[in-house]
Design a protein around this motif. Structure first.
Motif, PDB file in Angstrom:
ATOM      1  N   VAL A  48       7.765  21.836  -5.528  1.00  0.00           N
ATOM      2  CA  VAL A  48       8.551  23.003  -5.907  1.00  0.00           C
ATOM      3  C   VAL A  48       7.671  24.235  -5.767  1.00  0.00           C
ATOM      4  N   GLY A  49       8.226  25.289  -5.202  1.00  0.00           N
ATOM      5  CA  GLY A  49       7.469  26.514  -4.987  1.00  0.00           C
ATOM      6  C   GLY A  49       7.463  26.897  -3.527  1.00  0.00           C
ATOM      7  N   LEU A  50       6.848  28.033  -3.244  1.00  0.00           N
ATOM      8  CA  LEU A  50       6.800  28.518  -1.872  1.00  0.00           C
ATOM      9  C   LEU A  50       5.981  27.579  -1.001  1.00  0.00           C
ATOM     10  N   ARG A  51       6.559  27.183   0.112  1.00  0.00           N
ATOM     11  CA  ARG A  51       5.863  26.348   1.079  1.00  0.00           C
ATOM     12  C   ARG A  51       5.637  27.149   2.344  1.00  0.00           C
ATOM     13  N   SER A  52       5.295  26.485   3.420  1.00  0.00           N
ATOM     14  CA  SER A  52       5.005  27.212   4.664  1.00  0.00           C
ATOM     15  C   SER A  52       6.254  27.922   5.158  1.00  0.00           C
ATOM     16  N   ILE A  53       6.031  29.020   5.869  1.00  0.00           N
ATOM     17  CA  ILE A  53       7.165  29.784   6.383  1.00  0.00           C
ATOM     18  C   ILE A  53       7.912  28.993   7.449  1.00  0.00           C
ATOM     19  N   GLU A  54       7.216  28.066   8.121  1.00  0.00           N
ATOM     20  CA  GLU A  54       7.874  27.222   9.110  1.00  0.00           C
ATOM     21  C   GLU A  54       8.918  26.335   8.437  1.00  0.00           C
ATOM     22  N   PHE A  55       8.528  25.745   7.308  1.00  0.00           N
ATOM     23  CA  PHE A  55       9.469  24.903   6.561  1.00  0.00           C
ATOM     24  C   PHE A  55      10.636  25.733   6.062  1.00  0.00           C
ATOM     25  N   VAL A 125      13.827  38.542   1.095  1.00  0.00           N
ATOM     26  CA  VAL A 125      13.090  37.279   1.020  1.00  0.00           C
ATOM     27  C   VAL A 125      11.793  37.374   1.813  1.00  0.00           C
ATOM     28  N   ALA A 126      11.808  38.119   2.909  1.00  0.00           N
ATOM     29  CA  ALA A 126      10.602  38.290   3.711  1.00  0.00           C
ATOM     30  C   ALA A 126       9.496  38.960   2.902  1.00  0.00           C
ATOM     31  N   VAL A 127       9.869  39.862   2.004  1.00  0.00           N
ATOM     32  CA  VAL A 127       8.878  40.520   1.147  1.00  0.00           C
ATOM     33  C   VAL A 127       8.182  39.484   0.263  1.00  0.00           C
ATOM     34  N   VAL A 128       8.939  38.519  -0.232  1.00  0.00           N
ATOM     35  CA  VAL A 128       8.364  37.470  -1.085  1.00  0.00           C
ATOM     36  C   VAL A 128       7.477  36.538  -0.271  1.00  0.00           C
ATOM     37  N   LEU A 129       7.929  36.199   0.938  1.00  0.00           N
ATOM     38  CA  LEU A 129       7.182  35.259   1.768  1.00  0.00           C
ATOM     39  C   LEU A 129       5.944  35.880   2.400  1.00  0.00           C
ATOM     40  N   ALA A 130       5.897  37.193   2.486  1.00  0.00           N
ATOM     41  CA  ALA A 130       4.820  37.867   3.206  1.00  0.00           C
ATOM     42  C   ALA A 130       3.450  37.606   2.590  1.00  0.00           C
ATOM     43  N   ARG A 131       3.410  37.321   1.296  1.00  0.00           N
ATOM     44  CA  ARG A 131       2.114  37.129   0.628  1.00  0.00           C
ATOM     45  C   ARG A 131       1.385  35.895   1.137  1.00  0.00           C
ATOM     46  N   ALA A 136       1.829  35.289  12.705  1.00  0.00           N
ATOM     47  CA  ALA A 136       2.729  34.514  13.570  1.00  0.00           C
ATOM     48  C   ALA A 136       3.957  34.049  12.803  1.00  0.00           C
ATOM     49  N   GLY A 137       3.754  33.670  11.543  1.00  0.00           N
ATOM     50  CA  GLY A 137       4.872  33.239  10.729  1.00  0.00           C
ATOM     51  C   GLY A 137       5.852  34.362  10.459  1.00  0.00           C
ATOM     52  N   LEU A 138       5.331  35.554  10.169  1.00  0.00           N
ATOM     53  CA  LEU A 138       6.208  36.703   9.922  1.00  0.00           C
ATOM     54  C   LEU A 138       6.951  37.098  11.188  1.00  0.00           C
ATOM     55  N   GLU A 139       6.282  37.002  12.335  1.00  0.00           N
ATOM     56  CA  GLU A 139       6.967  37.303  13.593  1.00  0.00           C
ATOM     57  C   GLU A 139       8.091  36.300  13.844  1.00  0.00           C
ATOM     58  N   ALA A 140       7.834  35.030  13.530  1.00  0.00           N
ATOM     59  CA  ALA A 140       8.871  34.013  13.680  1.00  0.00           C
ATOM     60  C   ALA A 140      10.026  34.285  12.727  1.00  0.00           C
ATOM     61  N   TYR A 141       9.707  34.735  11.514  1.00  0.00           N
ATOM     62  CA  TYR A 141      10.772  35.037  10.549  1.00  0.00           C
ATOM     63  C   TYR A 141      11.590  36.242  11.017  1.00  0.00           C
ATOM     64  N   ALA A 142      10.927  37.235  11.598  1.00  0.00           N
ATOM     65  CA  ALA A 142      11.642  38.390  12.151  1.00  0.00           C
ATOM     66  C   ALA A 142      12.566  37.945  13.283  1.00  0.00           C
ATOM     67  N   ARG A 220      20.504  27.493  16.966  1.00  0.00           N
ATOM     68  CA  ARG A 220      19.580  26.435  16.557  1.00  0.00           C
ATOM     69  C   ARG A 220      18.451  26.266  17.571  1.00  0.00           C
ATOM     70  N   VAL A 221      18.798  26.211  18.845  1.00  0.00           N
ATOM     71  CA  VAL A 221      17.779  26.072  19.885  1.00  0.00           C
ATOM     72  C   VAL A 221      16.849  27.278  19.898  1.00  0.00           C
ATOM     73  N   LEU A 222      17.419  28.461  19.707  1.00  0.00           N
ATOM     74  CA  LEU A 222      16.624  29.684  19.709  1.00  0.00           C
ATOM     75  C   LEU A 222      15.554  29.660  18.636  1.00  0.00           C
ATOM     76  N   ASN A 223      15.834  29.048  17.495  1.00  0.00           N
ATOM     77  CA  ASN A 223      14.870  29.024  16.396  1.00  0.00           C
ATOM     78  C   ASN A 223      13.976  27.787  16.411  1.00  0.00           C
ATOM     79  N   ILE A 224      14.398  26.741  17.088  1.00  0.00           N
ATOM     80  CA  ILE A 224      13.571  25.538  17.159  1.00  0.00           C
ATOM     81  C   ILE A 224      12.234  25.843  17.826  1.00  0.00           C
ATOM     82  N   PHE A 225      12.263  26.668  18.846  1.00  0.00           N
ATOM     83  CA  PHE A 225      11.078  26.910  19.657  1.00  0.00           C
ATOM     84  C   PHE A 225      10.326  28.165  19.248  1.00  0.00           C
ATOM     85  N   SER A 226      10.558  28.661  18.023  1.00  0.00           N
ATOM     86  CA  SER A 226       9.846  29.854  17.569  1.00  0.00           C
ATOM     87  C   SER A 226       8.410  29.529  17.172  1.00  0.00           C
ATOM     88  N   LEU A 227       8.186  28.364  16.582  1.00  0.00           N
ATOM     89  CA  LEU A 227       6.848  27.939  16.175  1.00  0.00           C
ATOM     90  C   LEU A 227       6.661  26.460  16.478  1.00  0.00           C
TER      91      LEU A 227
END
Length: 271
Positions: A48-55, A125-131, A136-142, A220-227
């Motif tokens: 429970v809690g923040l995990r990787s941005i990929e997950f 949510v991106a503000v919370v995850l940014a910490r 690369a993760g933030l770019e994938a989230y964008a 779905r395909v567009l986001n599968i290959f982001s990371l």
């Protein structure tokens, strides 16, 4: 076509959605669901809690595929047919404004409301995850946020098309729900059934290209290959060829899904 007329109608549609708190409500829905997934998405694995941005992106993709198309369809299904039933469409067309200007103005206004709510909701949510995220993760989230906007606009185009084709709001709403059910739930089952029925031979080559017939699968395909980690978490990387694993190509397909229904709606809405 007078762009000032289009902008005026679009501003009116956006102001109506802001005035009735629609944008705020949808943004809150996206924020709450995204935060719940970000913090409790791994509860089944005992974490429970923040995990990787990929997950987080992987979990949010599943949420967006179910939720955003439904919101877009419900937002736009009565854009034209609702005005027609209330009698306000004839009054609007009596003004010095063309049918194309009315259609584009309404679509752009609704698109602005949907885009604003999506960006604000997931942006918080991106503000919370940014910490805890890498660049690369933030770019994938964008990229995920941008593709979510495109998905919403694609289904909004389908909703406006239904609103032009339907004779009344009841039929338009029924068709909107049926369209959501088909693209989100039934389409992939049909493809899997085709793949199984063909023994995985003749259907396997066409399978990845048939995914392009569904904007939800394109998303779905567009986001599968982001990371790289996102590719591992999904099981489609062995099925989708490298030729389709290009974000710019999938974005072009999504733009096609936005333009095609609007083109049909424009053709049918002509006097």
């Amino acid at each position: 076509m007078d762009l000032r007329q289009v902008a005026c109608i679009a501003q009116k549609e956006l102001r109506d959605r802001l005035r009735n708190r629609w944008v705020l409500a949808v943004a809150l829905v996206f924020t709450v669901f995204a935060l719940v997934i970000a913090f409790f998405g791994g509860a089944q694995q005992g974490a429970v809690g923040l995990r990787s941005i990929e997950f987080t992106i992987t979990s949010l993709v599943s949420l967006v595929i179910y939720l955003l198309p439904l919101i877009a369809l419900l937002l736009g299904f009565d854009a034209i047919v609702g005005e027609r039933e209330r009698g306000s469409l004839d009054l609007l067309l009596a003004l010095p404004v063309t049918r194309l200007e009315v259609l584009l103005g309404k679509y752009l206004g609704l698109a602005a409301a949907l885009t604003l709510s999506t960006v604000v909701g997931f942006g918080l949510v991106a503000v919370v995850l940014a910490r805890n995220a890498t660049r690369a993760g933030l770019e994938a989230y964008a990229g995920f946020m941008g593709s979510s906007v495109l998905l919403g606009l694609a289904f909004l185009s389908l909703a406006v098309m239904l609103s032009v084709l339907a004779r009344d709001r009841t039929r338009a709403s029924g068709l909107a729900i049926a369209l959501w059910f088909f693209f989100v739930l039934v389409f992939d089952l049909l493809l899997l059934g085709l793949l199984v029925a063909s023994g995985g031979e003749s259907g396997a080559a066409a399978f990845p290209y048939l995914l392009l017939l569904n904007p939800a699968d394109v998303f779905r395909v567009l986001n599968i290959f982001s990371l790289d980690d996102v590719r591992t978490l999904y099981g489609l990387t062995s099925i989708v060829p490298a030729a389709l694993a290009k974000p710019w190509l999938m974005a072009l397909v999504m733009f096609g899904w936005i333009a095609a229904p609007l083109g049909i709606a424009t053709w049918r809405f002509r006097p």
